[in-house]
Write a protein that holds these residues in place. Structure first.
Motif, PDB file in Angstrom:
ATOM      1  N   VAL A   7     -13.299   2.851  66.962  1.00  0.00           N
ATOM      2  CA  VAL A   7     -13.198   1.404  67.106  1.00  0.00           C
ATOM      3  C   VAL A   7     -14.467   0.840  67.757  1.00  0.00           C
ATOM      4  O   VAL A   7     -14.958  -0.231  67.370  1.00  0.00           O
ATOM      5  CB  VAL A   7     -11.949   1.021  67.933  1.00  0.00           C
ATOM      6  CG1 VAL A   7     -11.946  -0.474  68.246  1.00  0.00           C
ATOM      7  CG2 VAL A   7     -10.682   1.397  67.177  1.00  0.00           C
ATOM      8  N   THR A   8     -15.014   1.566  68.726  1.00  0.00           N
ATOM      9  CA  THR A   8     -16.257   1.141  69.374  1.00  0.00           C
ATOM     10  C   THR A   8     -17.395   1.043  68.372  1.00  0.00           C
ATOM     11  O   THR A   8     -18.157   0.066  68.367  1.00  0.00           O
ATOM     12  CB  THR A   8     -16.637   2.124  70.500  1.00  0.00           C
ATOM     13  OG1 THR A   8     -15.648   2.048  71.545  1.00  0.00           O
ATOM     14  CG2 THR A   8     -17.997   1.777  71.091  1.00  0.00           C
ATOM     15  N   ALA A  11     -16.927  -1.922  66.263  1.00  0.00           N
ATOM     16  CA  ALA A  11     -17.266  -3.114  67.033  1.00  0.00           C
ATOM     17  C   ALA A  11     -18.774  -3.355  67.039  1.00  0.00           C
ATOM     18  O   ALA A  11     -19.241  -4.487  66.867  1.00  0.00           O
ATOM     19  CB  ALA A  11     -16.748  -2.987  68.469  1.00  0.00           C
ATOM     20  N   LEU A  14     -19.790  -4.661  63.595  1.00  0.00           N
ATOM     21  CA  LEU A  14     -19.479  -6.081  63.482  1.00  0.00           C
ATOM     22  C   LEU A  14     -20.449  -6.924  64.312  1.00  0.00           C
ATOM     23  O   LEU A  14     -20.910  -7.979  63.869  1.00  0.00           O
ATOM     24  CB  LEU A  14     -18.041  -6.353  63.938  1.00  0.00           C
ATOM     25  CG  LEU A  14     -16.924  -5.816  63.050  1.00  0.00           C
ATOM     26  CD1 LEU A  14     -15.570  -6.000  63.737  1.00  0.00           C
ATOM     27  CD2 LEU A  14     -16.926  -6.518  61.697  1.00  0.00           C
ATOM     28  N   GLY A  15     -20.744  -6.432  65.523  1.00  0.00           N
ATOM     29  CA  GLY A  15     -21.697  -7.140  66.375  1.00  0.00           C
ATOM     30  C   GLY A  15     -23.075  -7.199  65.749  1.00  0.00           C
ATOM     31  O   GLY A  15     -23.778  -8.216  65.851  1.00  0.00           O
ATOM     32  N   THR A  26     -23.401 -10.613  69.636  1.00  0.00           N
ATOM     33  CA  THR A  26     -22.975  -9.210  69.638  1.00  0.00           C
ATOM     34  C   THR A  26     -22.078  -8.859  70.820  1.00  0.00           C
ATOM     35  O   THR A  26     -21.017  -8.265  70.623  1.00  0.00           O
ATOM     36  CB  THR A  26     -24.197  -8.269  69.611  1.00  0.00           C
ATOM     37  OG1 THR A  26     -25.089  -8.698  68.582  1.00  0.00           O
ATOM     38  CG2 THR A  26     -23.777  -6.841  69.359  1.00  0.00           C
ATOM     39  N   VAL A  29     -18.400  -9.865  70.718  1.00  0.00           N
ATOM     40  CA  VAL A  29     -17.533  -9.027  69.893  1.00  0.00           C
ATOM     41  C   VAL A  29     -17.328  -7.658  70.545  1.00  0.00           C
ATOM     42  O   VAL A  29     -16.194  -7.186  70.694  1.00  0.00           O
ATOM     43  CB  VAL A  29     -18.146  -8.839  68.480  1.00  0.00           C
ATOM     44  CG1 VAL A  29     -17.303  -7.871  67.660  1.00  0.00           C
ATOM     45  CG2 VAL A  29     -18.252 -10.184  67.764  1.00  0.00           C
ATOM     46  N   VAL A  30     -18.416  -7.020  70.960  1.00  0.00           N
ATOM     47  CA  VAL A  30     -18.361  -5.626  71.430  1.00  0.00           C
ATOM     48  C   VAL A  30     -17.628  -5.483  72.760  1.00  0.00           C
ATOM     49  O   VAL A  30     -16.756  -4.610  72.902  1.00  0.00           O
ATOM     50  CB  VAL A  30     -19.790  -5.051  71.545  1.00  0.00           C
ATOM     51  CG1 VAL A  30     -19.755  -3.680  72.223  1.00  0.00           C
ATOM     52  CG2 VAL A  30     -20.435  -4.943  70.171  1.00  0.00           C
ATOM     53  N   ILE A  33     -13.700  -5.900  72.612  1.00  0.00           N
ATOM     54  CA  ILE A  33     -13.066  -4.806  71.865  1.00  0.00           C
ATOM     55  C   ILE A  33     -13.108  -3.512  72.679  1.00  0.00           C
ATOM     56  O   ILE A  33     -12.101  -2.803  72.800  1.00  0.00           O
ATOM     57  CB  ILE A  33     -13.756  -4.608  70.501  1.00  0.00           C
ATOM     58  CG1 ILE A  33     -13.435  -5.794  69.580  1.00  0.00           C
ATOM     59  CG2 ILE A  33     -13.290  -3.311  69.834  1.00  0.00           C
ATOM     60  CD1 ILE A  33     -14.116  -5.741  68.223  1.00  0.00           C
ATOM     61  N   MET A  34     -14.264  -3.197  73.249  1.00  0.00           N
ATOM     62  CA  MET A  34     -14.366  -1.983  74.068  1.00  0.00           C
ATOM     63  C   MET A  34     -13.470  -2.053  75.300  1.00  0.00           C
ATOM     64  O   MET A  34     -12.933  -1.035  75.750  1.00  0.00           O
ATOM     65  CB  MET A  34     -15.811  -1.741  74.496  1.00  0.00           C
ATOM     66  CG  MET A  34     -16.718  -1.184  73.413  1.00  0.00           C
ATOM     67  SD  MET A  34     -18.265  -0.528  74.091  1.00  0.00           S
ATOM     68  CE  MET A  34     -17.659   0.940  74.956  1.00  0.00           C
ATOM     69  N   ILE A 235      -8.837 -11.139  69.976  1.00  0.00           N
ATOM     70  CA  ILE A 235      -9.231 -10.122  70.958  1.00  0.00           C
ATOM     71  C   ILE A 235      -8.991 -10.622  72.384  1.00  0.00           C
ATOM     72  O   ILE A 235      -8.499  -9.891  73.250  1.00  0.00           O
ATOM     73  CB  ILE A 235     -10.711  -9.753  70.765  1.00  0.00           C
ATOM     74  CG1 ILE A 235     -10.900  -9.012  69.441  1.00  0.00           C
ATOM     75  CG2 ILE A 235     -11.218  -8.880  71.924  1.00  0.00           C
ATOM     76  CD1 ILE A 235     -12.347  -8.852  69.039  1.00  0.00           C
TER      77      ILE A 235
END
Length: 244
Positions: A7-8, A11, A14-15, A26, A29-30, A33-34, A235
Motif C-alpha cells: 500500500v505504501t 501511495a 499515486l503521489g 505528494t 496523499v502519501v 495513507i502511510m 483517507i
C-alpha cells in the motif's frame, strides 16, 4: 507488514502521478495513507528522502521558469528554518494527535480548494509575506509532513503559470527536505529501516511523475485534481476514525 509495504508503494506511485501533473500534493496523499499502517513520524521520515530527490529533479527541470530569485530564496530559506522547528514538534507530540492533525490538514486543504478555487493574492503582498508564509509551511511540513494548506494555497493564489509554479514549489519543498533529513536523524526518528524503505519508495514515485505529466495533458489538471481531493477526503475520515 507485506500489505503495508504494498500500500505504501502504491501511495508513492499515486503521489508521483499527482506531482507529475501539478508539481505538488505528494505528501497529502502519501502521509495520510502511510499513517493508517504506521505512525505519523514514521511516515514523515519515510517521505523525506523521496521528497528531496523528486523536488531537486523537478526543480532542475523547470529552473528556467524562475523569474524572481529573491522571492524564491526568501520563501525557501524561511521554509527550511520552519521545517527544523516542525521536526522538533514531531518528536514531542503524541502519535494520535499527529494523526488527527494530518487528517484535519487534508480536510482543510480539500475544503479550501473547493470553496475558494479562484482566490487570488496580490503579488506585491505575496512577496512581502514570503518569509512568514515559508516559515509556517515549514513548521507544518516538519511536524505533520503536509505543508499544502499553506504552501500550495499560497503559491496557487498568486496565479503563476504552471512551469513557474512547479519550479518555485519544488525549490520550497527541496529546502524543507534538506533540513528534515538530518533533523529526523538527530531526534532519533529516522532509522536505517525507514531510510531503506524511503530509497525503495523513490522508484514508484519517479515512475508516477511522467504518468501524471502525460495524464494532465489528456484530461486536464482540474479533473485530475478533483479525483485526488475525493481520495484525500476518504483517507482523512479513515485517519480520524482510527485515532478517536
Amino acid at each position: 507488514m507485506v500489505e503495508a509495504m504494498l500500500v505504501t508503494m502504491v501511495a508513492f506511485l499515486l503521489g508521483g502521478i499527482l506531482k507529475g501533473a501539478i508539481g505538488a500534493g505528494t505528501p497529502v496523499v502519501v502521509i495520510p495513507i502511510m499513517s493508517i499502517y504506521f505512525d505519523v513520524p514514521y511516515a514523515v521520515a519515510a517521505f523525506a528522502l523521496p521528497a528531496l530527490a523528486s523536488n531537486i529533479w523537478q526543480g532542475w527541470q523547470y529552473r528556467g521558469s524562475i523569474s524572481d530569485t529573491g522571492f524564491v530564496v526568501r520563501l525557501a530559506g524561511a521554509a527550511g528554518a520552519g521545517a527544523f522547528v516542525g521536526t522538533l514538534l514531531l518528536a514531542a507530540l503524541p502519535a494520535e494527535t499527529l494523526s488527527i492533525i494530518v487528517a484535519l490538514l487534508a480536510l482543510f486543504y480539500v475544503a479550501f480548494r473547493l470553496m475558494k478555487p479562484d482566490w487570488a493574492l496580490d503579488y506585491g503582498l505575496a512577496r512581502a509575506i514570503a518569509a512568514p508564509a515559508g516559515f509556517a509551511a515549514g513548521i507544518l511540513q516538519g511536524a505533520a509532513g503536509i505543508s499544502a494548506p499553506i504552501s500550495v494555497t499560497y503559491l496557487h493564489a498568486i496565479h503563476m503559470p504552471r512551469e513557474r509554479f512547479i519550479a518555485t514549489i519544488s525549490t520550497l519543498f527541496a529546502s524543507m527536505a534538506i533540513v528534515q533529513l538530518p533533523s529526523l536523524a538527530g531526534v532519533g526518528i529516522m532509522s536505517w529501516e525507514i531510510f531503506l524503505i524511503s530509497i525503495v519508495a523513490c522508484i514508484p514515485l519517479f515512475l508516477g511523475m511522467p504518468i501524471g505529466a502525460a495524464l494532465v495533458r489528456r484530461t486536464g489538471a482540474k479533473v485530475f485534481d478533483r479525483m485526488i481531493m475525493a481520495l484525500l477526503f476518504v483517507i482523512a475520515i479513515m485517519l480520524i476514525a482510527e485515532s478517536v
